[in-house]
Scaffold this motif. Structure first.
Motif, PDB file in Angstrom:
ATOM      1  N   LEU A   1       9.233  -4.356   7.133  1.00  0.00           N
ATOM      2  CA  LEU A   1      10.603  -4.520   6.639  1.00  0.00           C
ATOM      3  C   LEU A   1      10.627  -4.693   5.121  1.00  0.00           C
ATOM      4  N   VAL A   2       9.644  -5.380   4.585  1.00  0.00           N
ATOM      5  CA  VAL A   2       9.466  -5.527   3.139  1.00  0.00           C
ATOM      6  C   VAL A   2       8.077  -5.005   2.814  1.00  0.00           C
ATOM      7  N   VAL A   3       8.009  -4.000   1.947  1.00  0.00           N
ATOM      8  CA  VAL A   3       6.752  -3.295   1.690  1.00  0.00           C
ATOM      9  C   VAL A   3       6.436  -3.324   0.194  1.00  0.00           C
ATOM     10  N   GLY A   4       5.220  -3.711  -0.144  1.00  0.00           N
ATOM     11  CA  GLY A   4       4.774  -3.690  -1.535  1.00  0.00           C
ATOM     12  C   GLY A   4       3.804  -2.555  -1.775  1.00  0.00           C
ATOM     13  N   LEU A   5       4.071  -1.747  -2.798  1.00  0.00           N
ATOM     14  CA  LEU A   5       3.196  -0.623  -3.149  1.00  0.00           C
ATOM     15  C   LEU A   5       2.684  -0.803  -4.574  1.00  0.00           C
ATOM     16  N   ILE A   6       1.417  -0.500  -4.785  1.00  0.00           N
ATOM     17  CA  ILE A   6       0.805  -0.664  -6.097  1.00  0.00           C
ATOM     18  C   ILE A   6       0.165   0.647  -6.552  1.00  0.00           C
ATOM     19  N   ALA A   7       0.309   0.951  -7.823  1.00  0.00           N
ATOM     20  CA  ALA A   7      -0.326   2.146  -8.386  1.00  0.00           C
ATOM     21  C   ALA A   7      -1.833   2.062  -8.173  1.00  0.00           C
ATOM     22  N   GLY A   8      -2.397   3.120  -7.605  1.00  0.00           N
ATOM     23  CA  GLY A   8      -3.822   3.131  -7.325  1.00  0.00           C
ATOM     24  C   GLY A   8      -4.147   2.759  -5.889  1.00  0.00           C
ATOM     25  N   GLY A   9      -3.116   2.396  -5.108  1.00  0.00           N
ATOM     26  CA  GLY A   9      -3.327   2.072  -3.705  1.00  0.00           C
ATOM     27  C   GLY A   9      -3.978   0.726  -3.483  1.00  0.00           C
ATOM     28  N   ASP A  10      -4.394   0.464  -2.257  1.00  0.00           N
ATOM     29  CA  ASP A  10      -4.920  -0.846  -1.889  1.00  0.00           C
ATOM     30  C   ASP A  10      -6.136  -1.254  -2.710  1.00  0.00           C
ATOM     31  N   THR A  11      -6.913  -0.293  -3.180  1.00  0.00           N
ATOM     32  CA  THR A  11      -8.071  -0.611  -4.022  1.00  0.00           C
ATOM     33  C   THR A  11      -7.649  -1.402  -5.253  1.00  0.00           C
ATOM     34  N   ALA A  12      -6.460  -1.086  -5.772  1.00  0.00           N
ATOM     35  CA  ALA A  12      -5.987  -1.708  -7.009  1.00  0.00           C
ATOM     36  C   ALA A  12      -5.546  -3.156  -6.823  1.00  0.00           C
ATOM     37  N   ILE A  13      -5.450  -3.616  -5.574  1.00  0.00           N
ATOM     38  CA  ILE A  13      -5.079  -5.014  -5.346  1.00  0.00           C
ATOM     39  C   ILE A  13      -6.151  -5.936  -5.922  1.00  0.00           C
ATOM     40  N   ARG A  14      -7.404  -5.532  -5.775  1.00  0.00           N
ATOM     41  CA  ARG A  14      -8.520  -6.357  -6.234  1.00  0.00           C
ATOM     42  C   ARG A  14      -9.173  -5.846  -7.519  1.00  0.00           C
ATOM     43  N   LYS A  15      -9.117  -4.538  -7.730  1.00  0.00           N
ATOM     44  CA  LYS A  15      -9.832  -3.956  -8.857  1.00  0.00           C
ATOM     45  C   LYS A  15      -8.951  -2.925  -9.552  1.00  0.00           C
TER      46      LYS A  15
END
Length: 271
Positions: free
Chosen positions: A92-106
């Protein structure tokens, strides 16, 4: 139109490496104290955007956050906390980050510079005109976020943003901009500090107010929270005790049976 990124302006402090820890902490704390005041000035903008989120979600839409770096991570944190806190579906609430899930940590090099990728990421979720997309970028200049909102506008998807500069390209792209001007950072350009704090505060306000408006809070309690650990089971039991004026044992039994605070309370009233 000229545009100055105050988030990139030189710090009000210098020779940081020569300061003792106590002085560094005092300076950081002094700067942090200015953040809630900056958020307060943006309350009318936050209200306008939150009303749009509530309206879209009441019609069956979803809330998307898009961002890069710190901003993207903050959106993901807020999105990921909605299901356990309010018992809503994970999508229902979605967070997207440039670079995909890899970019969450690195950090993923140059991912934020791709104007086309955010819309591609949104299309993977079958984005449609009932949804709303909030772009998060302290600078207000991140191509990934601006490009994503521009495509949303073209496709009839309502857009908002959270930025920490006035008159940015991002704010000019968003239909419902929120501009929280936090000024120069303690460490010049380190927008994970005051700007990041401001973004976190605004995200808290938007998602919490929205969930309350959607009926996910009763009184002041998280009655739809997921019971994912012992602490939350204890909290849920106490909620039921207080609401129904019953013993801990009775409350625990109700919670064990119904696996949900709201359902436990409602079942007691329907006996």
């Amino acid at each position: 139109m000229s545009f100055t990124r105050t988030t990139e302006q030189s710090s009000n402090y210098d020779n940081l490496e020569q300061m003792p820890v106590a002085e560094l902490l005092k300076g950081i704390n002094a700067e942090d104290k200015t953040v809630p005041l900056a958020v307060e000035k943006a309350l009318p903008q936050i209200e306008a955007l939150t009303n749009q989120v509530v309206e879209r979600m009441k019609k069956g839409g979803r809330l998307f956050y898009i961002g890069a770096g710190t901003s993207g991570r903050l959106g993901i944190v807020d999105a990921s906390e909605c299901p356990p806190t309010f018992g809503v579906p994970f999508d229902l609430v979605v967070g997207l980050i440039a670079g995909g899930d890899t970019a969450i940590r690195k950090a993923v090099e140059f991912a934020e510079d791709d104007r086309e990728q955010a819309w591609k990421d949104l299309e993977e979720y079958a984005i449609h005109n009932k949804d709303i997309v909030i772009g998060i970028a302290a600078s207000g200049t991140t191509p990934y976020v601006i490009g994503g909102l521009a495509m949303c506008n073209k496709n009839g998807v309502v857009t908002g943003c959270i930025t920490c500069n006035t008159g940015s390209p991002l704010a000019q792209t968003a239909q419902y901009p929120v501009e929280v001007v936090t000024g120069p950072e303690f460490v010049t350009g380190s927008s994970r500090m005051k700007a990041g704090t401001a973004q976190k505060l605004v995200l808290n306000m938007i998602s919490t107010a929205t969930m309350i408006q959607l009926g996910r809070v009763k009184g002041n309690k998280m009655v739809d929270m997921q019971l994912s650990n012992h602490k939350l089971v204890e909290r849920g039991t106490k909620m039921i005790m207080d609401e129904l004026n019953i013993t801990e044992g009775e409350a625990a039994a109700l919670l064990e049976k119904h696996k949900n605070v709201r359902k436990a309370i409602e079942s007691y009233g329907n006996r």
